[in-house]
Design an enzyme around this catalytic site. Structure first.
Site, PDB file in Angstrom:
ATOM      1  CD  GLU A 164      -3.010  -1.040   0.343  1.00 22.04           C
ATOM      2  OE1 GLU A 164      -3.102  -0.040  -0.395  1.00 22.04           O
ATOM      3  OE2 GLU A 164      -3.803  -1.985   0.285  1.00 22.04           O
TER       4      GLU A 164
ATOM      5  CD  GLU B  30       2.766  10.162  -1.038  1.00 18.90           C
ATOM      6  OE1 GLU B  30       3.816   9.517  -0.892  1.00 18.90           O
ATOM      7  OE2 GLU B  30       1.653   9.722  -0.716  1.00 18.90           O
TER       8      GLU B  30
HETATM    9  P1  NAD Z   1       8.438   4.757   4.698  1.00 20.09           P
HETATM   10  O1  NAD Z   1       8.375   4.045   3.398  1.00 20.09           O
HETATM   11  O2  NAD Z   1       9.586   5.626   4.986  1.00 20.09           O
HETATM   12  O3  NAD Z   1       8.352   3.732   5.921  1.00 20.09           O
HETATM   13  C1  NAD Z   1       7.295   2.803   6.035  1.00 20.09           C
HETATM   14  C2  NAD Z   1       7.756   1.661   6.919  1.00 20.09           C
HETATM   15  O4  NAD Z   1       8.774   0.949   6.231  1.00 20.09           O
HETATM   16  C3  NAD Z   1       8.362   2.085   8.256  1.00 20.09           C
HETATM   17  O5  NAD Z   1       7.978   1.181   9.258  1.00 20.09           O
HETATM   18  C4  NAD Z   1       9.843   1.994   7.986  1.00 20.09           C
HETATM   19  O6  NAD Z   1      10.619   1.774   9.144  1.00 20.09           O
HETATM   20  C5  NAD Z   1       9.898   0.791   7.074  1.00 20.09           C
HETATM   21  N1  NAD Z   1      11.101   0.710   6.249  1.00 20.09           N
HETATM   22  C6  NAD Z   1      11.871   1.730   5.808  1.00 20.09           C
HETATM   23  N2  NAD Z   1      12.907   1.250   5.091  1.00 20.09           N
HETATM   24  C7  NAD Z   1      12.786  -0.086   5.066  1.00 20.09           C
HETATM   25  C8  NAD Z   1      13.552  -1.141   4.491  1.00 20.09           C
HETATM   26  N3  NAD Z   1      14.658  -0.886   3.794  1.00 20.09           N
HETATM   27  N4  NAD Z   1      13.146  -2.410   4.664  1.00 20.09           N
HETATM   28  C9  NAD Z   1      12.009  -2.676   5.362  1.00 20.09           C
HETATM   29  N5  NAD Z   1      11.255  -1.723   5.950  1.00 20.09           N
HETATM   30  C10 NAD Z   1      11.636  -0.436   5.801  1.00 20.09           C
HETATM   31  O7  NAD Z   1       7.045   5.571   4.762  1.00 20.09           O
HETATM   32  P2  NAD Z   1       6.603   6.618   5.849  1.00 20.09           P
HETATM   33  O8  NAD Z   1       7.364   7.870   5.592  1.00 20.09           O
HETATM   34  O9  NAD Z   1       6.609   6.006   7.195  1.00 20.09           O
HETATM   35  O10 NAD Z   1       5.073   6.822   5.441  1.00 20.09           O
HETATM   36  C11 NAD Z   1       4.665   7.704   4.475  1.00 20.09           C
HETATM   37  C12 NAD Z   1       4.394   6.991   3.178  1.00 20.09           C
HETATM   38  O11 NAD Z   1       3.442   5.945   3.373  1.00 20.09           O
HETATM   39  C13 NAD Z   1       3.783   7.898   2.151  1.00 20.09           C
HETATM   40  O12 NAD Z   1       4.391   7.712   0.892  1.00 20.09           O
HETATM   41  C14 NAD Z   1       2.339   7.469   2.094  1.00 20.09           C
HETATM   42  O13 NAD Z   1       1.689   7.737   0.905  1.00 20.09           O
HETATM   43  C15 NAD Z   1       2.441   6.019   2.368  1.00 20.09           C
HETATM   44  N6  NAD Z   1       1.158   5.513   2.870  1.00 20.09           N
HETATM   45  C16 NAD Z   1       0.409   4.687   2.079  1.00 20.09           C
HETATM   46  C17 NAD Z   1      -0.826   4.249   2.519  1.00 20.09           C
HETATM   47  C18 NAD Z   1      -1.679   3.333   1.691  1.00 20.09           C
HETATM   48  O14 NAD Z   1      -2.504   2.630   2.248  1.00 20.09           O
HETATM   49  N7  NAD Z   1      -1.527   3.288   0.384  1.00 20.09           N
HETATM   50  C19 NAD Z   1      -1.287   4.609   3.771  1.00 20.09           C
HETATM   51  C20 NAD Z   1      -0.501   5.449   4.539  1.00 20.09           C
HETATM   52  C21 NAD Z   1       0.734   5.876   4.082  1.00 20.09           C
END
Ligand code: NAD
Length: 491
Positions: free
Chosen positions: A249, A384
């Site tokens: 997602e 975004e």
């Molecule tokens: P992010 O991608 O930085 O982090 C998301 C999660 O992934 C965190 O728990 C992080 O620790 C983990 N992560 C980071 N690097 C990783 C790796 N190399 N391996 C495994 N896990 C890793 O996102 P964020 O900044 O926390 O959230 C914002 C983003 O999430 C935005 O782009 C937003 O659009 C998206 N989002 C999507 C939805 C949806 O349902 N489509 C909902 C909410 C947020």
């Protein structure tokens, strides 16, 4: 300062490396909790605990009993909704009013999927071979890794946990390093609800450390990820090495399209809700507002009038409408995009800077910001931002609206404002997005599938479809013939 531990195999444990990091309150900018900095060793323990629980006590429960545990957990969340809402609001800066609403709604996912647990049925196939009986079993996958972002921590974890557990899997959940605190409170409720030890485990830490260890652990069967698209792609690549199942997602750049036959006052509210609710920090933010040129100026006057009334301040105050940006890096990123938009020639008609209002204190606040004169090729129209920054693009015809709306790598959601049912239905078909809202915006339900087209993701969460992503189908053959046929010929 609260100091937390991780939930592994039903026990609260310190991280193997003996390190913690601070979680900051975005309204005060101050550290307020210490979160365990987990690593590969903690992941290994948690996955092993989840694997043992999967083969042992969780599998031993009937599907009905499993469902009952989920529903009991839903009751506990409902009983603790206000406390959980406050924790989450303090940790990630989301409005207490929104968090109370979310926490009161979250139990529905556990009731819905808890109810579904004993309705997962196989099929009898009317097979074409005489004397052979063929049926299917729907089986869980095993250990699911749930990785969640900071913007709606408990809600987005719930969207994974409820179907994964109902299907009979066990879970290792890694919340975002920016908003882990509410997960520990959820963890206590898992214990009280009667989940056997190891069915739900919580590990915390940084994505590149513990997140990668989790995704690549050989005993993890599936990765259910919500986060940014670049991280999602990386996680997908890592998971591919182990041929793991994946749900993604990811982000969005959703178009909110206003036609000149719309109820303008409602559309204005829809535009504000699309970008300024949750301070624009939602994947479904309607960050591109497409307005038909015939009503553009009139619409913008009304939009600006309403947007100017947005009350900023303490997210724990019921009167606040726009809270802080959750993380310091995100705050810098949002301000960076505002400068990019200005540099690209978009006209800033509202905000356009960090908020220095007295009620914003030391928090990471950005003024609600609106750019007009945006063209589809600008970065501010394509990338975004994940903050309270709206790009307004004018259009003339329905075809042009569709072309602009679909001209993005993303496809999470779209909004359409029109009083014509024909136009509404045509647009619902032509827009490339997993969700299309007509005359509303930002509506979700445990009953309705949610997920992305294109780069916004893979798979669906919520609704009946979601549980399929946590099951695998087995085909079972029984030969009832007395004689074994010629072994050298395929049966
Ligand atoms: P992010 O991608 O930085 O982090 C998301 C999660 O992934 C965190 O728990 C992080 O620790 C983990 N992560 C980071 N690097 C990783 C790796 N190399 N391996 C495994 N896990 C890793 O996102 P964020 O900044 O926390 O959230 C914002 C983003 O999430 C935005 O782009 C937003 O659009 C998206 N989002 C999507 C939805 C949806 O349902 N489509 C909902 C909410 C947020």
């Amino acid at each position: 300062m609260q100091k937390h531990q991780m939930l592994i195999g039903g026990q609260w444990r310190d991280p193997a490396g003996g390190q913690w990091f601070a979680s900051e309150n975005p309204f005060t900018g101050q550290a307020w909790a210490e979160v365990p900095r987990g690593g590969a060793e903690d992941v290994d323990r948690a996955v092993k605990a989840a694997w043992d629980a999967f083969r042992g006590p969780w599998r031993a429960l009937s599907a009905s009993a499993r469902g009952a545990v989920l529903r009991r957990f839903g009751d506990l969340v409902a009983e603790n909704a206000d406390r959980l809402a406050e924790l989450e609001s303090r940790d990630n800066g989301k409005l207490i009013t929104e968090m109370r609403g979310q926490l009161r709604y979250i139990p529905q996912w556990f009731y819905y999927f808890g109810g579904l647990a004993d309705k997962i049925e196989g099929r009898v196939i009317p097979i074409d071979k005489p004397g052979v009986f063929n049926f299917t079993r729907e089986e869980p996958l095993g250990v699911v890794a749930a990785i969640t972002p900071w913007n709606s921590p408990l809600m987005l974890a719930t969207w994974k946990l409820a179907p994964a557990l109902a299907a009979g899997n066990t879970v290792v959940w890694k919340p975002s390093e920016f908003s882990s605190v509410s997960a520990f409170a959820f963890g206590e409720l898992f214990e009280q609800a009667g989940f056997p030890p190891g069915v739900v485990n919580i590990v915390t830490g940084f994505g590149s450390e513990i997140g990668e260890a989790l995704v690549t652990h050989p005993k993890v069967a599936k990765v259910a990820f919500t986060g940014g698209d670049a991280t999602g792609q990386h996680v997908y690549e890592l998971a591919a090495r182990g041929i793991k199942k994946v749900t993604l997602e990811l982000g969005g750049k959703s178009a909110n399209v206003v036609f000149d036959d719309a109820d303008i006052d409602n559309a204005v509210k829809g535009a504000v809700s699309g970008i300024f609710a949750a301070t624009g920090q939602t994947c479904i933010a309607g960050s591109r507002l497409l307005v038909q040129r015939t009503i553009h100026d009139r619409f913008m006057d009304k939009l600006l009038t309403l947007a100017r009334t947005a009350r900023m301040g303490d997210p724990l105050d019921d009167a606040t409408q726009v809270g802080p940006i959750t993380t310091r890096p995100q705050y810098d990123k949002v301000l960076g995009y505002i400068e990019i938009a200005k540099g690209e020639g978009a006209q800033c008609v509202l905000g356009g800077a960090a908020a220095t209002r007295r009620e914003c204190g030391e928090g990471w606040f950005v003024e609600p910001t609106i750019f007009t004169g945006v063209t589809p090729a600008m970065r501010i129209a394509q990338e975004e931002v994940f903050g309270p920054v709206l790009s307004v693009i004018a259009f003339d015809t329905d075809d042009e609206a569709v072309e602009i709306a679909n001209d993005t790598l993303f496809g999470l959601a779209a909004g359409v404002w029109t009083t014509s049912i024909k136009r509404a239905l045509r647009m619902s078909e032509r827009l490339e997005a997993g969700t299309v809202w007509i005359n509303t915006y930002r509506a979700v339900s445990y009953m309705s599938p949610f997920g992305g087209y294109k780069r916004s993701g893979l798979g669906r969460e919520s609704g009946l479809t979601a549980i399929r992503d946590y099951l695998q189908e087995k085909s079972v053959w029984i030969d009832t013939n007395d004689d074994v046929p010629n072994p050298f010929v395929m049966r």
